[in-house]
Design a protein around this motif. Sequence first.
Motif, PDB file in Angstrom:
ATOM      1  N   ALA A  48       0.856  -1.200   0.000  1.00  0.00           N
ATOM      2  CA  ALA A  48       0.000   0.000   0.000  1.00  0.00           C
ATOM      3  C   ALA A  48       0.886   1.243   0.000  1.00  0.00           C
ATOM      4  N   PRO A  49       1.548   1.546  -1.123  1.00  0.00           N
ATOM      5  CA  PRO A  49       2.498   2.665  -1.153  1.00  0.00           C
ATOM      6  C   PRO A  49       1.859   4.018  -0.865  1.00  0.00           C
ATOM      7  N   GLU A  50       0.522   4.110  -1.030  1.00  0.00           N
ATOM      8  CA  GLU A  50      -0.126   5.395  -0.736  1.00  0.00           C
ATOM      9  C   GLU A  50      -0.096   5.705   0.759  1.00  0.00           C
ATOM     10  N   LYS A  51       0.189   4.665   1.595  1.00  0.00           N
ATOM     11  CA  LYS A  51       0.266   4.866   3.039  1.00  0.00           C
ATOM     12  C   LYS A  51       1.681   5.245   3.494  1.00  0.00           C
ATOM     13  N   LEU A  52       2.622   5.264   2.563  1.00  0.00           N
ATOM     14  CA  LEU A  52       4.023   5.453   2.942  1.00  0.00           C
ATOM     15  C   LEU A  52       4.253   6.817   3.584  1.00  0.00           C
ATOM     16  N   ASP A  53       3.597   7.831   3.039  1.00  0.00           N
ATOM     17  CA  ASP A  53       3.801   9.163   3.611  1.00  0.00           C
ATOM     18  C   ASP A  53       3.257   9.238   5.032  1.00  0.00           C
ATOM     19  N   ARG A  54       2.150   8.522   5.298  1.00  0.00           N
ATOM     20  CA  ARG A  54       1.590   8.526   6.651  1.00  0.00           C
ATOM     21  C   ARG A  54       2.506   7.768   7.614  1.00  0.00           C
ATOM     22  N   ILE A  55       3.076   6.667   7.113  1.00  0.00           N
ATOM     23  CA  ILE A  55       4.029   5.920   7.953  1.00  0.00           C
ATOM     24  C   ILE A  55       5.191   6.832   8.341  1.00  0.00           C
ATOM     25  N   GLY A  56       5.700   7.565   7.347  1.00  0.00           N
ATOM     26  CA  GLY A  56       6.807   8.465   7.632  1.00  0.00           C
ATOM     27  C   GLY A  56       6.434   9.555   8.607  1.00  0.00           C
ATOM     28  N   ALA A  57       5.242  10.118   8.460  1.00  0.00           N
ATOM     29  CA  ALA A  57       4.817  11.190   9.358  1.00  0.00           C
ATOM     30  C   ALA A  57       4.661  10.680  10.792  1.00  0.00           C
ATOM     31  N   TYR A  58       4.115   9.454  10.927  1.00  0.00           N
ATOM     32  CA  TYR A  58       3.925   8.899  12.269  1.00  0.00           C
ATOM     33  C   TYR A  58       5.269   8.563  12.923  1.00  0.00           C
ATOM     34  N   LEU A  59       6.188   7.993  12.145  1.00  0.00           N
ATOM     35  CA  LEU A  59       7.521   7.718  12.691  1.00  0.00           C
ATOM     36  C   LEU A  59       8.202   9.018  13.114  1.00  0.00           C
ATOM     37  N   SER A  60       8.012  10.047  12.331  1.00  0.00           N
ATOM     38  CA  SER A  60       8.600  11.348  12.672  1.00  0.00           C
ATOM     39  C   SER A  60       8.018  11.893  13.972  1.00  0.00           C
ATOM     40  N   GLU A  61       6.720  11.711  14.126  1.00  0.00           N
ATOM     41  CA  GLU A  61       6.069  12.177  15.354  1.00  0.00           C
ATOM     42  C   GLU A  61       6.613  11.446  16.570  1.00  0.00           C
ATOM     43  N   ARG A  62       6.739  10.120  16.467  1.00  0.00           N
ATOM     44  CA  ARG A  62       7.261   9.331  17.581  1.00  0.00           C
ATOM     45  C   ARG A  62       8.701   9.708  17.899  1.00  0.00           C
ATOM     46  N   LEU A  63       9.515   9.913  16.824  1.00  0.00           N
ATOM     47  CA  LEU A  63      10.922  10.242  17.051  1.00  0.00           C
ATOM     48  C   LEU A  63      11.056  11.592  17.753  1.00  0.00           C
ATOM     49  N   SER A  64      10.264  12.572  17.361  1.00  0.00           N
ATOM     50  CA  SER A  64      10.339  13.889  18.005  1.00  0.00           C
ATOM     51  C   SER A  64       9.988  13.785  19.487  1.00  0.00           C
ATOM     52  N   ARG A  65       8.964  12.979  19.780  1.00  0.00           N
ATOM     53  CA  ARG A  65       8.559  12.808  21.176  1.00  0.00           C
ATOM     54  C   ARG A  65       9.650  12.110  21.984  1.00  0.00           C
ATOM     55  N   ASP A  66      10.290  11.092  21.372  1.00  0.00           N
ATOM     56  CA  ASP A  66      11.344  10.363  22.083  1.00  0.00           C
ATOM     57  C   ASP A  66      12.592  11.227  22.282  1.00  0.00           C
ATOM     58  N   VAL A  67      12.891  12.090  21.313  1.00  0.00           N
ATOM     59  CA  VAL A  67      14.033  12.993  21.495  1.00  0.00           C
ATOM     60  C   VAL A  67      13.759  13.952  22.641  1.00  0.00           C
ATOM     61  N   ALA A  68      12.572  14.488  22.693  1.00  0.00           N
ATOM     62  CA  ALA A  68      12.229  15.428  23.760  1.00  0.00           C
ATOM     63  C   ALA A  68      12.275  14.765  25.129  1.00  0.00           C
ATOM     64  N   ARG A  69      11.940  13.455  25.193  1.00  0.00           N
ATOM     65  CA  ARG A  69      11.927  12.729  26.464  1.00  0.00           C
ATOM     66  C   ARG A  69      13.257  12.027  26.752  1.00  0.00           C
ATOM     67  N   HIS A  70      14.258  12.267  25.867  1.00  0.00           N
ATOM     68  CA  HIS A  70      15.592  11.672  26.022  1.00  0.00           C
ATOM     69  C   HIS A  70      15.558  10.145  25.995  1.00  0.00           C
ATOM     70  N   ARG A  71      14.633   9.600  25.258  1.00  0.00           N
ATOM     71  CA  ARG A  71      14.545   8.134  25.104  1.00  0.00           C
ATOM     72  C   ARG A  71      15.321   7.767  23.835  1.00  0.00           C
ATOM     73  N   TYR A  72      16.651   7.835  23.936  1.00  0.00           N
ATOM     74  CA  TYR A  72      17.502   7.732  22.761  1.00  0.00           C
ATOM     75  C   TYR A  72      17.543   6.325  22.163  1.00  0.00           C
ATOM     76  N   GLY A  73      17.212   5.325  22.971  1.00  0.00           N
ATOM     77  CA  GLY A  73      17.151   3.967  22.431  1.00  0.00           C
ATOM     78  C   GLY A  73      16.061   3.853  21.385  1.00  0.00           C
ATOM     79  N   TYR A  74      14.885   4.409  21.684  1.00  0.00           N
ATOM     80  CA  TYR A  74      13.786   4.377  20.720  1.00  0.00           C
ATOM     81  C   TYR A  74      14.084   5.257  19.492  1.00  0.00           C
ATOM     82  N   VAL A  75      14.862   6.331  19.713  1.00  0.00           N
ATOM     83  CA  VAL A  75      15.261   7.176  18.581  1.00  0.00           C
ATOM     84  C   VAL A  75      16.073   6.362  17.578  1.00  0.00           C
ATOM     85  N   CYS A  76      17.001   5.566  18.088  1.00  0.00           N
ATOM     86  CA  CYS A  76      17.832   4.739  17.203  1.00  0.00           C
ATOM     87  C   CYS A  76      16.980   3.714  16.453  1.00  0.00           C
ATOM     88  N   ILE A  77      15.985   3.147  17.144  1.00  0.00           N
ATOM     89  CA  ILE A  77      15.115   2.167  16.497  1.00  0.00           C
ATOM     90  C   ILE A  77      14.306   2.827  15.383  1.00  0.00           C
TER      91      ILE A  77
END
Length: 765
Positions: A48-77
């Motif tokens: 479902a390549p039309e969902k790829l942009d949403r996957i990227g946006a959600y991963l970006s959202e999670r990464l920003s939250r983990d960076v702010a919370r200093h959860r660097y292990g999840y950032v690497c994942i």
Amino acid sequence: MYTKRVCGCCGALRPRYKRLVDNIFPEDPEDGLVKANMEKLTFYALSAPEKLDRIGAYLSERLSRDVARHRYGYVCIAMEALDQLLMACHCQSINLFVESFLKMVRKLLEADKPNLQILGTNSFVKFANIEEDTPSYHRSYDFFVSRFSEMCHSNYEDPDIRTKIRMAGIKGLQGVVRKTVNDELQANIWDPQHMDKIVPSLLFNLQSGEGTESRSPSPLQASEKERESPAKLTERCFRELLGRAAYGNIKNAVTPVLMHLDNHSLWEGKTFAVRCFKIIMYSIQSQHSHLVIQQLLGHVDANSKSSATVRAGIVEVLLEAAGIAASGSVGPTVLEVFNTLLRHLRLSVDYELTGSYNCTNIGTKIIKEHEERQLQEAVIRTIGSFANTLPTYQRSEVMLFIMGKIPIPGIHAVEVLETGKLSTYLMFLIDRHNNLPKFSTIFIISDISVLKLKVDKCSRQDNLFMKKHAQHLYRHIYLCSKEQSSVQPHFEKLYSLLALISMELANEEVVVDLIRVALALQDLALSSEEMLPVYSRCAVHALSSAYLNLISQLTTVPAFCQHVHEVIEMRQKESPCLLPEDVFIENPKIPKTLEKLEGELLFQQAKITEVLGGSGYNTERLATPYVPQFTDEDRLSKRKSVGETISLQVEVESRNSPEKEERTPAEEITFETLKNAIVDSVGMEEQEKEHRRQVVEKFQKAPFEEIAAHCGARATMLQSKLNQIFEITIRPPPSPSGTITSSYGQTQSRSVPVYEMKFPDLCVY
């Protein structure tokens, strides 16, 4: 229990792509990415390549939250998941996913943690190596160029971490170049706004590792850490950047190098500057080499008011670059190299003589003579090195070009010094077999075989060159010998020049002319009309004797060698001051006065003509004393003294002034009139014959300066006539009341009817 069911129900209602993304994160980040769930997410993205942009946006959202919370292990994942999705997916909707990816990389690069900066850089480098199937019209890499350049200059306290950050910055810049250099839809990475950041950042790291380069072990012995030093990585990145430069991008890539070397005073050390341009010349495409040479030549001109050490450093770099370029393509820059260097030689000599020059920013600048001389030596080495790489036909062209720059001695001390430098250039161009070092000093040698000279038959090109331009060389040698200010180095250069001509450019006719020149030098030293000082007379005698000793052995005519040997022996007994061993030493053994010389102390032209004539040489030519000959180029050249130029202008203006129009105009001696004067046409009218006879007679009897003035005055006369026309046509009409006198005593003319005007001859048809 109810609460649990509600949460489970809500979780089940979440979009599938979010559930798949959440499932790749374990409860403990130390466990790393859940590989089985990552495979499910990748399969879903491909299905479902039309969902790829949403996957990227959600991963970006999670990464920003983990960076702010200093959860660097999840950032690497999260970054590992992004990397895998990028490698797997190349569908048309990849662009929006890439935007989310670059947003996350930017977030990491903006973080204060070095580990996050390095993590983001590594992900960007992986992305840069991916060839995308679809173009991007709106993507910008300006931030990444700025940030990676900043990382290249990192001053982090811990040296190991500082090295890692700098290397990450270098790799990031390399990634930006790879990603953008071949993509026409991207912002041009070769624009100055980008090159002015990328190139200095690379040079900074290249220079930082310069001190340890020489102490580092060989690549086979070096550890992995030493092989991956910032300097080594930088050099690879710099070479890759230059190797991708097209014709129109060379200037933008090289200009920041020049500016960096200027701003950090790196020309004076020369080592780093030379290294930079060796990398440049060996990395760019060979057909673009001449563009770099042109930029260096322009930079020499731009630094004409800089210190001699700076100018010498640029010339040294030009020496290396031109030598490399000559083996590939130098385009139209062959003569430009020589022309620029000759121009800066004149400047250097001027500075040396005057002791100072005016500089716009700091006023008058006092020069150091030894630095100017070092610059002049650097120019000579550059000319010699570059000339040695040229093919024979180009050497002949360059010799002709340089001879056109040689001033006639006797006008100014600057030109005397410059003449000596130009003689050195000619020697470099003539010396095809590296014989020059064997003639660096003037001496009498009984057997030239010990010199182990390399001699080949004169080529056809050189024969043609000497047939056309030999007289220019002979005159240069003769007139330089007449200079009263000449010192030992000048005579040594003249001896080397005579010797090299004999070795490289001599056929039978040239040998005869060289012997005539040597005998003419002897007559010059004997002449009382020249008023040469005693040292100059002894030096010219010594030069003539040393050269005749050499040429006699090269001709291998025993009787000639015997005569020269007898004269030298007699001088050793009676007048050693006529030989180089007593003249060209630190304390010359020169008498206060030189008695009249005659008999066995002199080389006899009649005797030499007799012995060489018996071996087949042209006796008629040998018996004719040498006299300097002036060519057409000399007559048309601008090498006149200031006094001669002014007198010529006054003469031409007086002949063409309106007040003297009634005078008969002077006869012009042009090429056409001379041609007509010597062409014998049958049936010409008697009046024309008489006119031509008068022209020929004037040409034969008039002094050379007068003839040259007539030939050179043609353009001046035309301009004078045009000026008269312009003055009549553009000035406002005068007062109709006639000539009036203004309050300042200036005369103004009244208006004159057209039919009363006196027009110049050029306006009358």
